[in-house]
Scaffold this active site. Structure first.
Site, PDB file in Angstrom:
ATOM      1  N   GLU A  35       0.812  -1.229   0.000  1.00 23.41           N
ATOM      2  CA  GLU A  35       0.000   0.000   0.000  1.00 23.41           C
ATOM      3  C   GLU A  35       0.846   1.280   0.000  1.00 23.41           C
ATOM      4  O   GLU A  35       0.389   2.321  -0.467  1.00 23.41           O
ATOM      5  CB  GLU A  35      -0.943   0.003   1.208  1.00 23.41           C
ATOM      6  CG  GLU A  35      -2.313  -0.553   0.909  1.00 23.41           C
ATOM      7  CD  GLU A  35      -3.046   0.213  -0.204  1.00 23.41           C
ATOM      8  OE1 GLU A  35      -3.257   1.431  -0.068  1.00 23.41           O
ATOM      9  OE2 GLU A  35      -3.402  -0.418  -1.207  1.00 23.41           O
ATOM     10  N   HIS A  37       3.663   1.761  -1.673  1.00 20.51           N
ATOM     11  CA  HIS A  37       3.938   2.013  -3.103  1.00 20.51           C
ATOM     12  C   HIS A  37       2.676   2.489  -3.820  1.00 20.51           C
ATOM     13  O   HIS A  37       2.719   3.378  -4.662  1.00 20.51           O
ATOM     14  CB  HIS A  37       4.434   0.724  -3.783  1.00 20.51           C
ATOM     15  CG  HIS A  37       5.687   0.145  -3.205  1.00 20.51           C
ATOM     16  ND1 HIS A  37       5.690  -1.038  -2.497  1.00 20.51           N
ATOM     17  CD2 HIS A  37       6.973   0.561  -3.237  1.00 20.51           C
ATOM     18  CE1 HIS A  37       6.936  -1.331  -2.131  1.00 20.51           C
ATOM     19  NE2 HIS A  37       7.733  -0.371  -2.563  1.00 20.51           N
TER      20      HIS A  37
HETATM   21  P1  AMP Z   1      11.275   0.480  -2.351  1.00 19.69           P
HETATM   22  O1  AMP Z   1      10.530  -0.451  -3.248  1.00 19.69           O
HETATM   23  O2  AMP Z   1      11.413  -0.015  -0.948  1.00 19.69           O
HETATM   24  O3  AMP Z   1      12.561   0.963  -2.956  1.00 19.69           O
HETATM   25  O4  AMP Z   1      10.355   1.768  -2.220  1.00 19.69           O
HETATM   26  C1  AMP Z   1       9.932   2.474  -3.365  1.00 19.69           C
HETATM   27  C2  AMP Z   1       9.329   3.774  -2.934  1.00 19.69           C
HETATM   28  O5  AMP Z   1       8.198   3.524  -2.083  1.00 19.69           O
HETATM   29  C3  AMP Z   1      10.302   4.649  -2.127  1.00 19.69           C
HETATM   30  O6  AMP Z   1      10.170   5.999  -2.545  1.00 19.69           O
HETATM   31  C4  AMP Z   1       9.846   4.441  -0.718  1.00 19.69           C
HETATM   32  O7  AMP Z   1      10.134   5.532   0.128  1.00 19.69           O
HETATM   33  C5  AMP Z   1       8.344   4.294  -0.907  1.00 19.69           C
HETATM   34  N1  AMP Z   1       7.750   3.615   0.246  1.00 19.69           N
HETATM   35  C6  AMP Z   1       8.166   2.447   0.803  1.00 19.69           C
HETATM   36  N2  AMP Z   1       7.425   2.156   1.898  1.00 19.69           N
HETATM   37  C7  AMP Z   1       6.539   3.167   2.041  1.00 19.69           C
HETATM   38  C8  AMP Z   1       5.508   3.456   2.993  1.00 19.69           C
HETATM   39  N3  AMP Z   1       5.254   2.654   4.012  1.00 19.69           N
HETATM   40  N4  AMP Z   1       4.778   4.589   2.808  1.00 19.69           N
HETATM   41  C9  AMP Z   1       5.048   5.425   1.771  1.00 19.69           C
HETATM   42  N5  AMP Z   1       5.998   5.207   0.850  1.00 19.69           N
HETATM   43  C10 AMP Z   1       6.742   4.101   0.978  1.00 19.69           C
END
Ligand code: AMP
Length: 282
Positions: A35, A37
């Site tokens: 959620e 993402h």
């Molecule tokens: P990742 O797939 O972990 O590299 O994350 C991709 C993007 O999703 C990054 O910009 C993260 O900061 C964002 N993201 C990951 N977890 C969350 C969350 N719980 N709430 C909001 N954005 C998130």
């Protein structure tokens, strides 16, 4: 939703959208979508004509002893979620497509900002992040790009890189999405056992405690971080606290006293899973 695996095709798709006068919102991810993402995809949809997401587990941002090989890869579920949210195209390149067979000799790195928080514990991590995001900006050519506050330091570093390199991309940073009990959503949460999942609540509990103490007038970061440490070890006695810090929201420098806006950030290892979280206090 189109799934695109090559840089050449990605450029052609984006060029077509641009010729049609469409605005492009870009959401880079490493997949194992949740959620958090999806909140970025929704924001991108609301503010642009087309959403392009990427799923790429970027090898250059993992350290030698980190979880690159075991990082969850859930491509079919990711596609379903993205399609449901109205994502127009998914860029899904291989490491060879992104970096060539011989790997990269060129790196994008931001000074100073990686010398705090996670950067102290993950030496080349942010260089890997800024390099891949710069490459994505060149390939996808978006009008806006969406990142989460969950990775607070990453968002500050990417803002700075975008400004310093004059990328014509508006950086949008969206709030942290949490489970109903407060745990920040993360692709790595799926590594947690049921017991560790309970103990992981110690992170958000400690941040809430700090917010409460701050609202009662406590402005001393040393007192706040000390109370947070006790709180974490109370809830998760075997946790390994990597850092708890109160920092300036733009420079990420540790604060001696809280005057304006501050960010309280932490990284804690529960079992073998490294978790991060933060709050912004105004
Ligand atoms: P990742 O797939 O972990 O590299 O994350 C991709 C993007 O999703 C990054 O910009 C993260 O900061 C964002 N993201 C990951 N977890 C969350 C969350 N719980 N709430 C909001 N954005 C998130």
């Amino acid at each position: 939703m189109q799934v695109i695996e090559t840089i050449k095709e990605m450029r052609a798709v984006t060029a077509k959208y641009r010729t049609e006068g469409k605005t492009i919102g870009f959401v880079p991810t490493m997949g194992a979508l949740h959620e958090g993402h999806m909140s970025l995809v929704r924001a991108a949809r609301a503010e642009n004509d087309i959403v392009i997401a990427s799923v790429f587990v970027n090898p250059t941002q993992f350290g030698p002893n980190e979880d690159y090989t075991r990082y969850p890869r859930t491509f079919d579920e990711d596609c379903e979620l993205l399609e449901r949210e109205g994502c127009g195209a998914l860029f899904f390149p291989s490491p060879e497509e992104m970096y060539g067979m011989a790997g990269s000799l060129t790196w994008v790195s931001v000074d100073q900002l990686p010398e705090h928080l996670c950067g102290l514990h993950r030496p080349d991590h942010f260089q890997g992040v800024t390099t891949v995001v710069a490459k994505f900006f060149n390939i996808v050519d978006p009008h806006r790009a969406y990142f989460g506050q969950k990775d607070y330091q990453q968002s500050v570093i990417i803002r700075r890189m975008t400004a310093d390199l004059n990328f014509p991309v508006e950086i949008r940073v969206m709030p942290i999405v949490r489970e109903s009990d407060g745990l920040a959503l993360s692709s790595r949460n799926r590594y947690l056992s049921a017991d560790e999942r309970l103990k992981a609540l110690a992170l958000v509990d400690s941040l809430r405690l700090a917010e409460q103490l701050y609202s009662q007038g406590e402005k001393n970061p040393a007192v706040l971080t000390d109370m947070m440490q006790r709180s974490i070890l109370g809830g998760a006695p075997n946790a390994k606290i990597e850092y708890i810090a109160v920092v300036h929201p733009d420079t990420l420098e540790p604060l001696k006293t809280i005057k304006g806006t501050a960010v309280i950030a932490l990284a804690v290892v529960i079992g073998t899973t490294r978790l991060i979280d933060n709050v912004i206090i105004e």
